[in-house]
Enzyme design. Structure first.
Site, PDB file in Angstrom:
ATOM      1  N   ASP A  61      24.657   8.964  -2.982  1.00  0.00           N
ATOM      2  CA  ASP A  61      25.301  10.111  -2.241  1.00  0.00           C
ATOM      3  C   ASP A  61      24.055  11.140  -1.703  1.00  0.00           C
ATOM      4  O   ASP A  61      24.372  11.665  -0.735  1.00  0.00           O
ATOM      5  CB  ASP A  61      26.133  10.904  -3.146  1.00  0.00           C
ATOM      6  CG  ASP A  61      25.752  11.678  -4.399  1.00  0.00           C
ATOM      7  OD1 ASP A  61      24.414  11.372  -4.680  1.00  0.00           O
ATOM      8  OD2 ASP A  61      26.473  12.134  -5.148  1.00  0.00           O
ATOM      9  N   SER A 552      18.309  22.403 -10.008  1.00  0.00           N
ATOM     10  CA  SER A 552      18.439  21.087 -10.481  1.00  0.00           C
ATOM     11  C   SER A 552      18.141  20.620 -11.771  1.00  0.00           C
ATOM     12  O   SER A 552      17.363  21.078 -12.492  1.00  0.00           O
ATOM     13  CB  SER A 552      17.637  20.375  -9.262  1.00  0.00           C
ATOM     14  OG  SER A 552      17.278  19.259  -9.679  1.00  0.00           O
TER      15      SER A 552
END
Ligand code: MIC
Ligand code: SF4
Length: 660
Positions: A61, A552
Site C-alpha cells: 500500500d 512512524s
C-alpha cells in the site's frame, strides 16, 4: 477485582512479567511493503518454515508509485515470501493495510502487532493492536512473544451528541489538544461511555488510529452491537464477541469529553497537537485539499464529503484529491453513487493506497496551504518543505474544497446521509444489504496462504535492490563518541529518515537509504558520519530533546544511523517504538538524568561513555564524560531483556542465541 477492557485482553495474552516488562502472545501480525521487506529479510534469517500466528498479512500500500523497477521488485519479493511462509497477501490496489485489516481480519479480543505505527486502528474493533518495528514483528511471526512496558490505562469517557459537521476526527484532535504528542507514551487510551454507540466502527478506528500521534501504546473501544453489525456487514459476524470493561473498573487517569460541546478542530502546521478551532482560522485561503489515509478514508468519510460537495464544484483556487481507503470502500462508494458525486465536483480520484500521506505524489505548491484528513503534518512530509499542512475532518476538508478557504463546516447547512447511523446497516436507501454482502465478500485481491506442500516449492524472488540487513556491531565497554548532531524536541522518524517518492524505493537497501539520514535536520550529516567512521572506529552519538523518534515505526530510522556508526542516542525523552528499534539494532538509548545537561553539550565534542557492561549488568545509571571533564548521568531504565539484547549486539543476535 473489576478489570477494564485493556487489562482483560492483556491478561488473557500475557505469557510473562518481569518487573515492568510484560510479554504478550500475538494472535495476528501485519506488515506493509515499506517496512515489510526488512521484516521478512529478518524473518528469513530466524529460519522458521511457516508463520506461527493465527493470521499474518503482508500488505502492499505504501510503495505504489513505481517510477522504476524497485517498488515492484519489492512487491514480488513480498508475494513470494507470503506464499513460502504461510501468510495472506493483500495485492496492490486492495487498499491501505489498516483499513483492509479492519474490514477483513480484525477480531475483538485478539492481539495484533504491525510494522506500522498506525496498527492501533484495529482498536476500533476491540483489539489490542500495537505498532512495532519490523524485527519485533518478525519475532512475533516466528511465535515469539511481544515485550512491552506494562502500560498505564487511561479512560476516555464520551458523553453527549456530536453536532452536524463535527465527527470522529474532531474527537481525537480534542484528545491531542489536551494530551499532546507525548502525553500518551506508555499508555493505552480506552474509550467508553454513552456516546460511543453513535460512532460506527470506521469512526472509532479514526480515533484509535490517530492515538498513535499521542505516542500511545494503543487505543481501544469496547466490542458491542455496533461492532457486531459492522462485522456482519463484512460477512464476518462469527468473529464477533461482546467485550467491555467490568462494572466499576478503574483507570490510571480519566478524561471526559462532552461531544455536544465539541467544535470542528484542526491541527496547525507542523504538529498534530497544534490544535485550534476551525472557526478561529477560518477565511485563510486554501490551495489544496486531500481526503484519505488510514485515518479518514472509510465509506463514512467519503459520504460526508459527498454530502457537502454534491452538485457543486471545487473552488478554482483549489486542487482536490481523494484516496479511498480500500477497494471495498471504493466499490461501495460507487454503488451508493457518491463516487459520481465526488468526480462531478472535481475531485481527482487517487488509488486506494497511502499516496500523498507519505509524500508519494500530490505535493502542495510552494508555501501552499493544504487541508488533509491525514494523521501527520510534520514539516516536509507532504513533499513540499515549506507547505503549510493542516489536519482536519472530512467535513472541514470538503467545506474548504468548495469555498477555497478554511471554513467551519458547522456553519454550512448540509443534510448528512450518515450523521447518526451506519451506512452499512442495511437501512441505507442507497445501499442494500445484498450489495454490501456481495462487495465485502469479494476477496479477489487477497491471496490466501498456501498449503505447506505448495509452499515448499516456492522460490523467493529477489530483485537487485534487495540487499541483506546489515548486522549490529558488538558492544564495547567504553566508547568515545563525537556528537555528530544536536537536535531539538519532537524529532520525528520522518526527520531521521524521510519517506516520499525519492527515498521510499530504497527501503530494502540500507547502504543506499542511509545517504538520507537526518537530511531534513542537517544535509551534511551523512558526509560527516562517513568521515567520522574513518577516524573514530567507536562511532558517534546523537543528542536530542523531548519525544525523540515520534511518529512512524520505521526501523530504518535506527538501522541507517546504526549503519553510519551511531552507537548511542542521548535525549530528554524517547517515543516508544523508536526506543525499542534502537535497542533492537544495538544502539544504546540514553535519557538525561538532569535535563539541564542538554545545554552543557556542544555539537562536535567527544563524549566518553564508560563502564557500559557494568551499567547493563547492575542497572546503575550510565555515565558520560564531556571534553571539559564534566560528568553527565543518563538514566538506566532498561528492563532485563533490553539489557540482554544490547549485550548480544541487537535483537537478531539475541534471538539466534536462544533469547526469548
Ligand atoms: C507513516 O505513516 O509514517 C508510515 C509510512 O506508515 C510509517 C511506516 C513506514 O515508515 O514505513 C508508520 O507510520 O509506521
Ligand atoms: Fe499509510 Fe499514511 Fe496511514 Fe502511514 S499514516 S499507514 S503512510 S496512510
Amino acid at each position: 477485582m473489576a478489570l477494564n477492557l485493556s487489562q482483560k485482553i492483556l491478561a488473557a495474552h500475557r505469557v510473562s512479567k518481569d518487573g515492568n516488562d510484560i510479554a504478550i502472545k500475538i494472535d495476528q501480525t501485519l506488515t506493509q511493503d515499506a517496512t515489510g521487506t526488512m521484516a521478512y529479510l529478518q524473518f528469513e534469517t530466524i529460519g522458521i518454515p511457516r508463520v506461527k500466528t493465527d493470521v499474518s498479512v503482508s500488505y502492499i500500500d505504501h510503495n505504489t508509485l513505481q517510477t522504476d523497477y524497485r517498488n515492484m521488485d519489492d512487491h514480488r519479493y513480498l508475494q513470494s515470501i507470503a506464499e513460502k511462509y504461510g501468510l495472506w497477501f493483500s495485492r496492490s490496489g486492495n487498499g491501505i493495510c489498516h483499513q483492509v485489516h479492519l474490514e477483513r481480519f480484525g477480531k475483538p479480543g485478539a492481539t495484533l502487532l504491525g510494522s506500522d505505527s498506525h496498527t492501533p486502528t484495529g482498536g476500533g474493533l476491540g483489539m489490542i493492536a500495537i505498532g512495532a518495528g519490523g524485527l519485533d514483528v518478525a519475532v512475533a511471526m516466528g511465535g515469539g512473544a511481544f515485550h512491552l512496558t506494562e502500560p498505564k490505562i487511561y479512560g476516555v469517557k464520551l458523553t453527549g451528541v456530536l453536532k452536524a459537521g463535527v465527527s470522529a476526527k474532531d474527537i481525537i484532535l480534542e484528545v491531542l489538544r489536551r494530551e499532546t504528542v507525548k502525553g500518551g507514551v506508555g499508555a493505552i487510551y480506552e474509550y467508553f461511555g454513552p456516546a460511543i454507540a453513535q460512532l460506527t466502527v470506521p469512526q472509532r478506528a479514526t480515533i484509535t488510529n490517530m492515538g498513535a500521534e499521542l505516542g500511545a501504546t494503543c487505543s481501544i473501544f469496547p466490542s458491542d452491537e455496533v461492532t457486531k453489525n459492522y462485522l456482519a456487514a463484512m460477512g464476518r459476524e462469527k468473529d464477533w464477541i461482546a467485550l467491555s470493561a467490568d462494572e466499576g473498573a478503574s483507570y490510571d487517569k480519566l478524561i471526559e469529553i462532552d461531544l455536544s460541546r465539541l467544535e470542528a478542530l484542526a491541527s496547525q502546521p507542523h504538529s498534530p497537537d497544534a490544535v485550534t478551532e476551525v472557526k478561529k482560522i477560518k477565511g485563510k485561503a486554501v490551495q489544496q485539499v486531500v481526503i484519505g489515509s488510514c485515518t479518514n478514508s472509510s465509506l463514512d468519510d467519503l459520504s460526508r464529503v459527498a454530502s457537502i460537495v454534491k452538485g457543486k464544484h471545487i473552488h478554482p483556487g483549489v486542487e482536490a484529491g481523494i484516496a479511498p481507503g480500500s477497494r471495498t470502500t471504493l466499490l461501495l462508494a460507487e454503488k451508493m453513487g457518491i463516487l459520481g458525486d465526488l468526480i462531478k465536483a472535481g475531485f481527482r480520484i487517487l488509488e486506494s493506497a497511502c499516496g500523498p500521506c507519505i509524500g508519494m505524489g500530490f505535493a502542495p505548491s510552494s508555501g501552499g496551504v493544504s487541508l488533509r484528513t491525514f494523521n501527520r503534518n510534520f514539516k516536509g512530509r507532504s513533499g513540499t518543505p515549506d507547505a503549510l499542512v493542516y489536519l482536519v475532518s472530512p467535513e472541514t476538508a470538503a467545506a474548504a474544497a468548495i469555498t477555497g478557504e478554511i471554513t467551519d463546516p458547522t456553519e454550512l447547512s448540509v443534510s448528512y446521509i450518515n450523521q447518526e447511523k451506519s451506512l452499512l446497516d442495511g437501512d441505507n436507501p442507497l445501499l442494500s444489504s445484498e450489495d454490501i454482502a456481495a462487495i465485502s465478500s469479494d476477496d479477489g485481491m487477497l491471496i490466501a496462504p498456501k498449503t505447506p506442500e505448495a509452499a515448499a516449492k516456492i522460490e523467493i524472488i529477489r530483485g537487485p535492490n534487495i540487499k541483506p540487513c546489515p548486522l549490529s556491531p558488538q558492544l564495547k565497554d567504553s566508547l568515545t563518541l563525537p556528537v555528530l548532531l544536536k537536535a531539538e524536541d519532537n524529532v520525528s522518524t520522518d526527520d531521521i529518515m524521510p519517506a516520499g517518492a525519492k527515498v521510499l524505493p530504497l527501503r530494502s537497501n540500507i547502504p543506499e537509504i542511509s545517504k538520507f539520514t537526518f537530511e531534513r535536520l542537517d544535509e551534511c550529516f551523512y558526509a560527516r558520519a562517513i568521515e567520522n567512521q574513518k577516524t573514530n572506529p567507536d562511532g558517534c552519538i546523537v543528542v536530542g530533546g523531548e519525544n525523540y523518534g515520534q511518529g512512524s515505526s520505521r526501523e530504518h530510522a535506527a538501522l541507517a544511523p546504526m549503519f553510519l556508526g551511531v552507537r548511542a542516542v542521548l535525549v530528554k525523552s524517547f517515543a516508544r517504538i523508536h526506543k525499542a528499534n534502537l535497542i533492537n539494532y544495538g544502539i544504546i538509548p540514553l535519557v538525561f538524568k538532569d535535563k539541564e545537561d542538554y545545554e552543557n553539550i556542544a555539537f562536535g565534542e567527544k563524549l566518553v561513555l564508560e563502564d557500559i557492561f557494568e551499567s547493563l549488568d547492575t542497572g546503575k545509571n550510565f555515565v558520560l564524560k564531556t571534553a571539559s571533564g564534566k560528568t553527565i548521568e543518563a538514566i538506566n531504565d532498561l528492563d532485563e531483556r533490553s539489557k540482554a539484547i544490547l549485550k548480544a549486539g541487537g535483537l537478531a543476535a539475541y534471538t539466534k542465541s536462544g533469547g526469548q
